[in-house]
Scaffold this motif. Structure first.
Motif, PDB file in Angstrom:
ATOM      1  N   TYR A 168      89.214 116.661  -5.940  1.00  9.55           N
ATOM      2  CA  TYR A 168      89.196 115.529  -6.886  1.00  9.55           C
ATOM      3  C   TYR A 168      90.196 115.672  -8.045  1.00  9.55           C
ATOM      4  N   SER A 201      89.653 108.831  -6.105  1.00  8.24           N
ATOM      5  CA  SER A 201      88.628 109.109  -7.115  1.00  8.24           C
ATOM      6  C   SER A 201      87.301 108.633  -6.548  1.00  8.24           C
ATOM      7  N   SER A 202      86.225 108.893  -7.278  1.00  4.14           N
ATOM      8  CA  SER A 202      84.896 108.688  -6.668  1.00  4.14           C
ATOM      9  C   SER A 202      84.478 107.225  -6.542  1.00  4.14           C
ATOM     10  N   LYS A 203      84.946 106.368  -7.462  1.00  6.83           N
ATOM     11  CA  LYS A 203      84.524 104.954  -7.540  1.00  6.83           C
ATOM     12  C   LYS A 203      83.027 104.833  -7.843  1.00  6.83           C
TER      13      LYS A 203
HETATM   14  C1  LIG Z   1      91.197 101.138 -21.386  1.00 10.51           C
HETATM   15  C2  LIG Z   1      90.119 101.740 -20.512  1.00 10.51           C
HETATM   16  C3  LIG Z   1      88.940 101.033 -20.264  1.00 10.51           C
HETATM   17  C4  LIG Z   1      87.929 101.583 -19.466  1.00 10.51           C
HETATM   18  N1  LIG Z   1      86.787 100.856 -19.228  1.00 10.51           N
HETATM   19  C5  LIG Z   1      85.785 101.420 -18.498  1.00 10.51           C
HETATM   20  C6  LIG Z   1      84.576 100.710 -18.259  1.00 10.51           C
HETATM   21  O1  LIG Z   1      84.370  99.567 -18.717  1.00 10.51           O
HETATM   22  N2  LIG Z   1      83.625 101.301 -17.485  1.00 10.51           N
HETATM   23  C7  LIG Z   1      83.789 102.560 -16.979  1.00 10.51           C
HETATM   24  O2  LIG Z   1      82.897 103.063 -16.283  1.00 10.51           O
HETATM   25  N3  LIG Z   1      84.912 103.268 -17.226  1.00 10.51           N
HETATM   26  C8  LIG Z   1      85.907 102.740 -17.955  1.00 10.51           C
HETATM   27  N4  LIG Z   1      87.057 103.458 -18.158  1.00 10.51           N
HETATM   28  C9  LIG Z   1      87.129 104.860 -17.715  1.00 10.51           C
HETATM   29  C10 LIG Z   1      87.717 105.136 -16.326  1.00 10.51           C
HETATM   30  O3  LIG Z   1      88.958 104.510 -16.188  1.00 10.51           O
HETATM   31  C11 LIG Z   1      86.788 104.698 -15.200  1.00 10.51           C
HETATM   32  O4  LIG Z   1      85.486 105.237 -15.414  1.00 10.51           O
HETATM   33  C12 LIG Z   1      87.265 105.192 -13.847  1.00 10.51           C
HETATM   34  O5  LIG Z   1      88.580 104.756 -13.611  1.00 10.51           O
HETATM   35  C13 LIG Z   1      86.344 104.674 -12.759  1.00 10.51           C
HETATM   36  O6  LIG Z   1      86.749 105.097 -11.509  1.00 10.51           O
HETATM   37  P1  LIG Z   1      85.994 106.246 -10.731  1.00 10.51           P
HETATM   38  O7  LIG Z   1      84.516 105.997 -10.756  1.00 10.51           O
HETATM   39  O8  LIG Z   1      86.633 106.401  -9.431  1.00 10.51           O
HETATM   40  O9  LIG Z   1      86.279 107.496 -11.671  1.00 10.51           O
HETATM   41  P2  LIG Z   1      86.328 109.059 -11.355  1.00 10.51           P
HETATM   42  O10 LIG Z   1      87.672 109.536 -11.714  1.00 10.51           O
HETATM   43  O11 LIG Z   1      85.835 109.372  -9.999  1.00 10.51           O
HETATM   44  O12 LIG Z   1      85.321 109.660 -12.440  1.00 10.51           O
HETATM   45  C14 LIG Z   1      83.922 109.855 -12.178  1.00 10.51           C
HETATM   46  C15 LIG Z   1      83.121 109.172 -13.261  1.00 10.51           C
HETATM   47  O13 LIG Z   1      83.398 109.765 -14.543  1.00 10.51           O
HETATM   48  C16 LIG Z   1      83.360 108.757 -15.554  1.00 10.51           C
HETATM   49  N5  LIG Z   1      84.676 108.661 -16.191  1.00 10.51           N
HETATM   50  C17 LIG Z   1      85.876 108.980 -15.674  1.00 10.51           C
HETATM   51  N6  LIG Z   1      86.863 108.790 -16.581  1.00 10.51           N
HETATM   52  C18 LIG Z   1      86.247 108.295 -17.681  1.00 10.51           C
HETATM   53  C19 LIG Z   1      86.697 107.900 -18.971  1.00 10.51           C
HETATM   54  N7  LIG Z   1      88.000 107.935 -19.325  1.00 10.51           N
HETATM   55  N8  LIG Z   1      85.808 107.423 -19.847  1.00 10.51           N
HETATM   56  C20 LIG Z   1      84.491 107.359 -19.541  1.00 10.51           C
HETATM   57  N9  LIG Z   1      83.999 107.746 -18.350  1.00 10.51           N
HETATM   58  C21 LIG Z   1      84.856 108.210 -17.441  1.00 10.51           C
HETATM   59  C22 LIG Z   1      83.003 107.460 -14.854  1.00 10.51           C
HETATM   60  O14 LIG Z   1      81.607 107.276 -14.948  1.00 10.51           O
HETATM   61  C23 LIG Z   1      83.443 107.707 -13.425  1.00 10.51           C
HETATM   62  O15 LIG Z   1      82.735 106.915 -12.489  1.00 10.51           O
HETATM   63  C24 LIG Z   1      88.104 102.899 -18.928  1.00 10.51           C
HETATM   64  C25 LIG Z   1      89.289 103.590 -19.179  1.00 10.51           C
HETATM   65  C26 LIG Z   1      90.291 103.016 -19.947  1.00 10.51           C
HETATM   66  C27 LIG Z   1      91.546 103.795 -20.198  1.00 10.51           C
END
Ligand SMILES: Cc1cc2nc3c(=O)[nH]c(=O)nc-3n(C[C@H](O)[C@H](O)[C@H](O)COP(=O)(O)OP(=O)(O)OC[C@H]3O[C@@H](n4cnc5c(N)ncnc54)[C@H](O)[C@@H]3O)c2cc1C
Length: 443
Positions: free
Chosen positions: A226, A239-241
Motif C-alpha cells: 500500500y 489505495s483501499s477506497k
Molecule cells: C482537499 C482534500 C479533501 C479531502 N476530503 C476528504 C473527505 O471528504 N473524506 C475523506 O474520507 N477523505 C478526504 N480526503 C482525504 C483522502 O484524500 C481520502 O481519504 C482518500 O483519498 C480516500 O481514498 P482511499 O480510501 O483509497 O484512501 P487510502 O489511501 O486507502 O487511505 C485509507 C483511509 O485512511 C484515511 N485517510 C487517508 N488519507 C487521509 C487524509 N489525508 N485525511 C484524512 N483521512 C485520510 C481515509 O479514511 C482512507 O479511507 C481529502 C483530502 C484532501 C487533500
C-alpha cells in the motif's frame, strides 16, 4: 414496555454499533430510524447542492443494505425525509418511545441538531466513528496537539483501540408500518451515469464494505504494498477506497484497524501495512481537530484565524469545477471528480493547491464543491484537509504544489491525463447540468 429510538446517523451498520447495543441492553424494544436531513438536499451559499447524486445514491444503497441486515435480526428500518430534531420527537410520541440512542458526531451543524433534540428527549450518545475513545487519550480534547505527528506519537504510545463489538443476535423492535425507502427519483434527483473509467463502482452498505476489505487484504494482498502504490491515480487497488464506507459508517475504523492487525499477524507485517494505520490516524486526527475547534474549521481564516485576501472570480471557479483551467493535470482530476464522485488523494492535494495558490479563490468554495460531489465526503476530513490546503489549518507551512512537476512524477506516461481528457470527452457543462448540482444564478 420500555421503548427507545435508535437513531442511525453516520453509523449505518449493526457490527461495532455501541448505541444499538446499549439501547437493547436498557430497553425492551427499539425503533430503528434514519432521517434524511432535507437541509442537505438544498444548495449551499455558493450554489452547490450540498449532497449531490453520487453520495445520495451511495447513501440510499447503504440504507437498503442496513434494512436487509435489520430484517435478518427480526427488525426493520424506518426512513423519513425531514429535519431530525423535528421528526424524531414526533416519532417518539407516536410510538411511546422515551429516549433516543445514537452515535456522536463532532461538527457544528450535527452538534446543533443533537442539542435541539436533547431539549425534547433524553439523548444517549456513543462514540462509533473514532478509533480511540476520547476519555482513553493521554490528553484532553481541548489539548489535542496542533501538529499531527505529536498527536500520532502520543496516541500510538498511550492509547488502546477497542475491539469492534459483535452485532446483536436479535433486535426486539417496536411495531411500525413499514414504508418503502426514498429513491433518487422520489427525491427529485437524476440517476448519475456510471463512467467506466472510474476507479470503482462504489456500492453502498456493510456487505460491500466488508467485501472490499476482504479484497484489499486477503484476496489480493494489496495492503502489503500500500505505501508504494498509494499515490496512484488509475484503478481500484492503488489505495483501499475504504473512505466512502467509512464516511457513512457502513464499516467502522476500528473494524478495519483490527483486520489490518489480523493480516499483520497472519500474513505480512511491513511498512506498508503500518501505513494504512497511519492514514487511519489522519482521519482520526481531523475528528479531534473538529472537536477541539468547533465552528472555526468552517471559517475563512480557519483554526489559525489567519487573515487572507482571496480573489472572487466566478469565472476562475467555474473553470476549476468544469476541469477547463488549461492545467491538464488539474483538469483531468477535476473531470474524474465530476464524472464519478471520486478523486485520488494525490489529485485532491493538487487541485486544492491549484485553487488556492494559482487561482487564489477562497478555499471554502473548493471544500463546498467537494462536499457536493464526493461519494466519501466526511465533514472533518474534508474541511481539515482543505484548511491545510488553504494554509489556515494545522500545517504552519504553506504547501504549494507544482502541479506540472507532480504530473511528471505521478503520471509519467500521461495515461491518467489521456484517460480523462481525450478528444471525444464528455462535455463537463452537460454533466453538471445532468447532475443538477449547480444553481446557475451564482455564476
Ligand atoms: C482537499 C482534500 C479533501 C479531502 N476530503 C476528504 C473527505 O471528504 N473524506 C475523506 O474520507 N477523505 C478526504 N480526503 C482525504 C483522502 O484524500 C481520502 O481519504 C482518500 O483519498 C480516500 O481514498 P482511499 O480510501 O483509497 O484512501 P487510502 O489511501 O486507502 O487511505 C485509507 C483511509 O485512511 C484515511 N485517510 C487517508 N488519507 C487521509 C487524509 N489525508 N485525511 C484524512 N483521512 C485520510 C481515509 O479514511 C482512507 O479511507 C481529502 C483530502 C484532501 C487533500
Amino acid at each position: 414496555m420500555s421503548k427507545a429510538i435508535l437513531w442511525f446517523r453516520n453509523d449505518l451498520r449493526l457490527t461495532d454499533q455501541p448505541a444499538l447495543n446499549a439501547a437493547l441492553r436498557k430497553y425492551k424494544a427499539i425503533l430503528p430510524v434514519y432521517i434524511l436531513d432535507e437541509r442537505l438536499l438544498q444548495p449551499d451559499r455558493w450554489g452547490f447542492t450540498r449532497m449531490g447524486p453520487y453520495r445520495l445514491n451511495f447513501l440510499l444503497e447503504s440504507l437498503e443494505d442496513l434494512r436487509d441486515d435489520l430484517k435478518e435480526k427480526g427488525s426493520d428500518l424506518l426512513v423519513k425525509v425531514g429535519i431530525p430534531e423535528k421528526v424524531i420527537p414526533e416519532l417518539a410520541k407516536a410510538h411511546d418511545c422515551t429516549a433516543v440512542f445514537a452515535s456522536h458526531e463532532y461538527t457544528h451543524e450535527e452538534l446543533q441538531t443533537e442539542a435541539k433534540l436533547a431539549s425534547h428527549l433524553p439523548l444517549h450518545l456513543y462514540h462509533s466513528q473514532l478509533l480511540f475513545n476520547p476519555e482513553d487519550l493521554p490528553f484532553a480534547v481541548e489539548q489535542t496537539p496542533d501538529i499531527f505527528t505529536q498527536f500520532r506519537k502520543r496516541v500510538e504510545k498511550y492509547a488502546d483501540i477497542p475491539l469492534p463489538l459483535d452485532p446483536p443476535e436479535t433486535i426486539a423492535t417496536v411495531a411500525f408500518e413499514a414504508e418503502s425507502l426514498p429513491t433518487l427519483e422520489s427525491l427529485g434527483y437524476p440517476a448519475p451515469v456510471q463512467d467506466d473509467r472510474g476507479v470503482l463502482a462504489f456500492k453502498g452498505g456493510a456487505l460491500a464494505a466488508y467485501s472490499r476489505l476482504d479484497h484489499y487484504l486477503w484476496d489480493t494482498d494489496a495492503l502489503a504494498s500500500y505505501k508504494q502504490t498509494r499515490n496512484g491515480l488509475i484503478g481500484a487497488d492503488y489505495s483501499s477506497k475504504f473512505s466512502a464506507w467509512l464516511a457513512n459508517g457502513s464499516i467502522s475504523a476500528r473494524a478495519i484497524w483490527h483486520e489490518v492487525e489480523a493480516y499483520e499477524a497472519e500474513r505480512t507485517k511491513n511498512k506498508d501495512t503500518y501505513w494504512m494505520k497511519f492514514e487511519l490516524l489522519w482521519r482520526e486526527y481531523f475528528k479531534y481537530v473538529a472537536m477541539r475547534y468547533g465552528r472555526k474549521i468552517f471559517f475563512k481564516g480557519g483554526i489559525q484565524d489567519k487573515s487572507v485576501r482571496w480573489k472572487n472570480s466566478p469565472k476562475a471557479l467555474h473553470k476549476w469545477i468544469t476541469g477547463t483551467t488549461g492545467d491538464d493535470f488539474v483538469d483531468a482530476n477535476m473531470r474524474e471528480l465530476l464524472y464519478t464522485g471520486f478523486m485520488s488523494n494525490r489529485g485532491r492535494q493538487n487541485v486544492a493547491s491549484y485553487l488556492v495558490h494559482q487561482l487564489k479563490q477562497d478555499w471554502r468554495k473548493g471544500a463546498a464543491w467537494f462536499e457536493s460531489l464526493l461519494v466519501d465526503y466526511d465533514v472533518a476530513s474534508n474541511y481539515g484537509n482543505w484548511m491545510y490546503a488553504g494554509g489556515v489549518g494545522n500545517d504552519p507551512r504553506d504547501r504549494v504544489f507544482n502541479t506540472q512537476k507532480q504530473a511528471r512524477d505521478y503520471d509519467k506516461d500521461g495515461a491518467f491525463r489521456r484517460l480523462w481528457l481525450h478528444e471525444d470527452e464528455r462535455d463537463p457543462e452537460e454533466v453538471i447540468a445532468q447532475l443538477g448540482v449547480l444553481q446557475a444564478e451564482h455564476f
